[in-house]
Design a protein around this motif. Structure first.
Motif, PDB file in Angstrom:
ATOM      1  N   ARG A 158      22.134  31.290  44.735  1.00  0.00           N
ATOM      2  CA  ARG A 158      21.663  30.465  45.852  1.00  0.00           C
ATOM      3  C   ARG A 158      20.165  30.216  45.819  1.00  0.00           C
ATOM      4  N   HIS A 159      19.472  30.825  44.839  1.00  0.00           N
ATOM      5  CA  HIS A 159      18.007  30.769  44.861  1.00  0.00           C
ATOM      6  C   HIS A 159      17.475  30.062  43.618  1.00  0.00           C
ATOM      7  N   LYS A 160      16.874  28.906  43.849  1.00  0.00           N
ATOM      8  CA  LYS A 160      16.310  28.116  42.736  1.00  0.00           C
ATOM      9  C   LYS A 160      15.358  28.932  41.878  1.00  0.00           C
ATOM     10  N   GLU A 161      14.455  29.672  42.566  1.00  0.00           N
ATOM     11  CA  GLU A 161      13.399  30.355  41.822  1.00  0.00           C
ATOM     12  C   GLU A 161      13.979  31.496  40.974  1.00  0.00           C
ATOM     13  N   LYS A 162      15.071  32.093  41.436  1.00  0.00           N
ATOM     14  CA  LYS A 162      15.679  33.170  40.632  1.00  0.00           C
ATOM     15  C   LYS A 162      16.437  32.578  39.444  1.00  0.00           C
ATOM     16  N   LYS A 166      13.778  42.582  52.162  1.00  0.00           N
ATOM     17  CA  LYS A 166      13.506  41.185  52.521  1.00  0.00           C
ATOM     18  C   LYS A 166      14.283  40.228  51.642  1.00  0.00           C
ATOM     19  N   LYS A 167      14.574  39.091  52.205  1.00  0.00           N
ATOM     20  CA  LYS A 167      15.326  38.064  51.482  1.00  0.00           C
ATOM     21  C   LYS A 167      14.542  37.552  50.275  1.00  0.00           C
ATOM     22  N   GLY A 168      15.244  37.361  49.199  1.00  0.00           N
ATOM     23  CA  GLY A 168      14.598  36.752  48.038  1.00  0.00           C
ATOM     24  C   GLY A 168      13.860  37.737  47.150  1.00  0.00           C
ATOM     25  N   ASP A 176      22.660  35.627  41.907  1.00  0.00           N
ATOM     26  CA  ASP A 176      21.396  35.637  41.157  1.00  0.00           C
ATOM     27  C   ASP A 176      20.477  36.762  41.616  1.00  0.00           C
ATOM     28  N   GLN A 218      23.839  25.715  41.329  1.00  0.00           N
ATOM     29  CA  GLN A 218      23.865  26.248  42.680  1.00  0.00           C
ATOM     30  C   GLN A 218      25.296  26.710  42.948  1.00  0.00           C
ATOM     31  N   SER A 249       9.505  42.157  41.575  1.00  0.00           N
ATOM     32  CA  SER A 249       8.859  41.437  42.671  1.00  0.00           C
ATOM     33  C   SER A 249       7.549  42.094  43.069  1.00  0.00           C
TER      34      SER A 249
END
Ligand SMILES: [Zn+2]
Ligand SMILES: [Zn+2]
Length: 329
Positions: free
Chosen positions: A187-191, A307-309, A164, A204, A290
Motif C-alpha cells: 500500500r506504500h509507494k515509497e516502500k 508509527k505508520k509507514g 510491503d 498497488q 527507518s
C-alpha cells in the motif's frame, strides 16, 4: 546491565542482572538489535511474555562455556532453543520442539539489553564483510528464505508477495533472486520503490485482480491479506502464510478443498543461508532501516516503531572497546 524490560509495560532499567552462561552457552555483548513486528505485538500482550523482549541482534561473544574460540567473535544467533532430547530436536528440528524456549518471545530473556545468553550451537560467526547494521537483518532474512525451502519456485511460476512491510520487502527480494515471474504488492509507494529500484515489478495491492498466481505469499500481517491471497491464487496453487496475527476464522476450508489450494505456514528459516545472502549483497537491507536509537531511548524507539509507514527501527547498544570479560554480575 541496561535493558528494556516488559512486565505490564515496557521500561528502561539499568540494574538488570547480567545473565550467566550455562554449560555449552555463550554470553554475547549486544551491538545492535532490531525491533520487529513480533516485538510490537509482545508489548501489547502477545504470548503473555514477561522479561526482556527482542530476538534480532548482532553481538560479540565475551564469555563462552563450550567453545573458547568463539570469544571475541561477532555473531548472530538462532532464536529457538529446543530441549535437545525429543524426536524433533534429534531430527535437527529444534524450531518445533514442543518444550522449546524462544529468545525474547517465550520463556527466555531477549536481546534488548547489553548482554544475552545463547547456546553455542545457535550462534553463527559473521564474516567482516557484513556490517553490523546489515547483520541485524539475519533473522528476518532467514524467515524470508524459509519460503524457498518450503515451496519449489521455478522461473515459470507466477508469484505474488502481498505486503510491503519489512518481511514483504525481504521475501520479494529473495523470490526475485530465486528467479520467478514476481509481482510485489503493498500500500506504500515509497516502500515499493525500494523494490522497483532493484528491478522488481510492483503493484498497488488494491489493484490486483484475477486468479493468476501459482504462489501467493502473504506478508501483510492481517486477515484481509489472507483473504486476498486466497482470492488471487489459481486453483491448485499455493498460499504461503507469513502473518501470525491474523484471525484464523478467515480461512474458508471449503474454498481451499474445492480449489485444491495448498496452505503453507512459514516461520523461522535457515541462518547460514541468510548470512550468505547478506555477504553476497544480493538482498538490500540497509534501505529498510527507518531510524536508529540508543538502547537508553528504547521505550521511545518502540513508540516510533509503531508509527505508520515506519520500517526497521534499530537499537544501538553503545560500548567502546570490546570487553573480553564482562562486568562482575
Ligand atoms: Zn522478528
Ligand atoms: Zn526438543
Amino acid at each position: 546491565m541496561k535493558a528494556l524490560l516488559y512486565e505490564r509495560e515496557l521500561r528502561y532499567v539499568t540494574d538488570y542482572p547480567v545473565p550467566r552462561p550455562g554449560k555449552g552457552e555463550a554470553l554475547v555483548r549486544i551491538r545492535y538489535a532490531g525491533i520487529c513486528s513480533t516485538d510490537r505485538e509482545i508489548v501489547r500482550g502477545y504470548m503473555d511474555f514477561r522479561g526482556i523482549p527482542g530476538h534480532e541482534f548482532v553481538g560479540t561473544v565475551v564469555r563462552c562455556r563450550g567453545k573458547a574460540s568463539l570469544v571475541g567473535k561477532r555473531v548472530v544467533g538462532e532464536i529457538n532453543l529446543g530441549c535437545g532430547r525429543c524426536r524433533l530436536c534429534r531430527q535437527g528440528n529444534q524450531n518445533h520442539c514442543p518444550s522449546r524456549s524462544v529468545l525474547g518471545i517465550l520463556n527466555r530473556d531477549g536481546v534488548f539489553a547489553e548482554y544475552c545468553v545463547l547456546p553455542v550451537r545457535n550462534l553463527h560467526v559473521l564474516p567482516d564483510s557484513i556490517a553490523d547494521r546489515e547483520a541485524v537483518f539475519t533473522e528476518p532474512l532467514a524467515a524470508a528464505l524459509e519460503i524457498l525451502d518450503q515451496v519449489a519456485v521455478t522461473p515459470e511460476h507466477r508469484v505474488c508477495v502481498l505486503g510491503d512491510g519489512k518481511l514483504g520487502l525481504l521475501a520479494a527480494q529473495v523470490l526475485a533472486e530465486a528467479g520467478c515471474r514476481l509481482t510485489a504488492s503493498g500500500r506504500h509507494k515509497e516502500k515499493l520503490a525500494i523494490l522497483r529500484k532493484r528491478g522488481i515489478t510492483t503493484r498497488q495491492q488494491n489493484t490486483l485482480r484475477g486468479k493468476d498466481f501459482d504462489i501467493v505469499v502473504d506478508c501483510t500481517g492481517s486477515s484481509e491479506g489472507i483473504l486476498q491471497a486466497l482470492a488471487l491464487v489459481r486453483p491448485g496453487g499455493t498460499v504461503v502464510l507469513k502473518s501470525t496475527v491474523a484471525d484464523p476464522e478467515c480461512l474458508d476450508s471449503n474454498y481451499m478443498i474445492i480449489n485444491e489450494i495448498s496452505i503453507i505456514g512459514s516461520r523461522c528459516g535457515p541462518f547460514a543461508r541468510a548470512v550468505e545472502a547478506l555477504q553476497s549483497k544480493k538482498v538490500a537491507v540497509l534501505p529498510l532501516i527507518s531510524r536508529e536509537f540508543p538502547l537508553e531511548e528504547g521505550v521511545e524507539a518502540f513508540r516510533y516503531a509503531l508509527k505508520k509507514g515506519v520500517l526497521k527501527v534499530l537499537l544501538k547498544v553503545d560500548w567502546d572497546p570490546i570487553p573480553l570479560t564482562p562486568p562482575a554480575p
